[in-house]
Write an enzyme that holds these catalytic residues in place. Structure first.
Site, short mmCIF file in Angstrom:
data_model
loop_
_atom_site.label_atom_id
_atom_site.label_comp_id
_atom_site.label_asym_id
_atom_site.label_seq_id
_atom_site.Cartn_x
_atom_site.Cartn_y
_atom_site.Cartn_z
CG ASP A 1 -2.00 -1.10 1.12
OD1 ASP A 1 -1.90 -1.95 0.21
OD2 ASP A 1 -2.91 -1.14 1.96
CG ASP B 1 -6.81 0.39 1.02
OD1 ASP B 1 -7.19 -0.78 1.19
OD2 ASP B 1 -7.10 1.31 1.79
CG HIS C 1 -11.18 1.63 -0.41
ND1 HIS C 1 -11.17 0.29 -0.10
CD2 HIS C 1 -10.41 2.23 0.53
CE1 HIS C 1 -10.43 0.11 0.97
NE2 HIS C 1 -9.95 1.26 1.38
CB SER D 1 -13.42 1.68 5.55
OG SER D 1 -12.77 2.35 4.49
CG HIS E 1 -8.41 5.71 2.43
ND1 HIS E 1 -9.43 5.61 3.36
CD2 HIS E 1 -7.96 4.44 2.23
CE1 HIS E 1 -9.58 4.34 3.70
NE2 HIS E 1 -8.70 3.61 3.03
CE LYS F 1 -4.45 -3.87 1.10
NZ LYS F 1 -5.20 -2.83 1.84
CD GLU G 1 -11.10 -2.00 5.31
OE1 GLU G 1 -10.73 -2.16 4.13
OE2 GLU G 1 -11.07 -0.91 5.89
CB ALA H 1 -0.22 1.95 8.34
CB CYS I 1 -2.39 -2.72 5.11
SG CYS I 1 -4.09 -2.10 4.97
#
Ligand code: VGL
Ligand code: ZN
Length: 195
Positions: A16, A58, A60, A66, A77, A102, A109, A137, A141
């Site tokens: 990420d 990530d 989304h 989330s 984000h 993902k 999530e 982070a 993740c």
């Protein structure tokens, strides 16, 4: 030659490292610039040895559950296709990097790169037995990804100098590293990995 030296059966897994999670992003993780500089050294070492490099992201939809406006904990984000979701340009990803997206649907999530993705299958196809993991982070993740990797039977080397934490509570990142050690990950740094 050290036990951490990248060898056949190893893959580099970068978690990420996207614009929203680095300096200037809406969920910027402190120290991400240093982590990227170190990751670039690992990338070079893996390229030199023709070993696989994978990167999770990530990814989304705009109304992901989330996000705060949907009762979640995060500002919007990493919305798929936007600048914030793109890999940080300072990260020197080779063009043959295997990219794994993902948490791509609104009600799902996935802190772990293995959750609802092809990551495990891709690693097995590549003959990978051990992964070297860095990115952000640490306590979200990276921790979840390492947890799943160990559960799935991969050996894990956590690249301590190539991860950074959000540290919502001070020490969260350090505690996550301890937890990964307890779960069976080995912790290493650039100077222990030929680079
Ligand atoms: C992450 C917060 C929300 C991460 C992803 O990549 O650690 N953190 N979504
Ligand atoms: Zn997210």
């Amino acid at each position: 030659m050290s036990a951490s030296d990248p060898r056949p059966g190893d893959a580099l897994l970068i978690v990420d490292v996207q614009n929203d999670f680095v300096t200037g992003g809406c969920l910027a993780v402190q120290g991400s610039d240093e982590a990227i500089a170190v990751l670039n050294r690992y990338i070079a070492a893996f390229r030199d040895r023709h070993l696989p490099i994978l990167a999770t992201r990530d990814w989304h939809p705009a109304g992901h559950f989330s996000f705060k406006m949907r009762g979640g904990v995060w500002p919007p984000h990493c919305i798929a296709g936007t600048h914030g979701a793109a890999f940080a340009p300072a990260l020197e990803l080779p063009c043959d990097t295997v990219i794994v997206s993902k948490a791509t649907t609104s009600e799902q999530e996935a802190y772990s790169g293995f959750e609802g993705t092809e990551l495990c299958a891709r690693l097995r196809d590549l003959g990978v037995r051990r992964i070297l993991v860095g990115g952000v982070a640490t306590e979200y993740c990276v921790l979840s990804t390492v947890h799943d990797a160990l559960r799935l039977g991969f050996q894990v080397l956590l690249l301590e100098d190539a991860v950074r934490a959000v540290d919502v509570a001070p020490g969260d990142g350090e505690r996550a590293i301890e937890e990964m050690r307890r779960l069976g990950a080995k912790i290493t740094r650039l100077e222990s990995v030929a680079a």
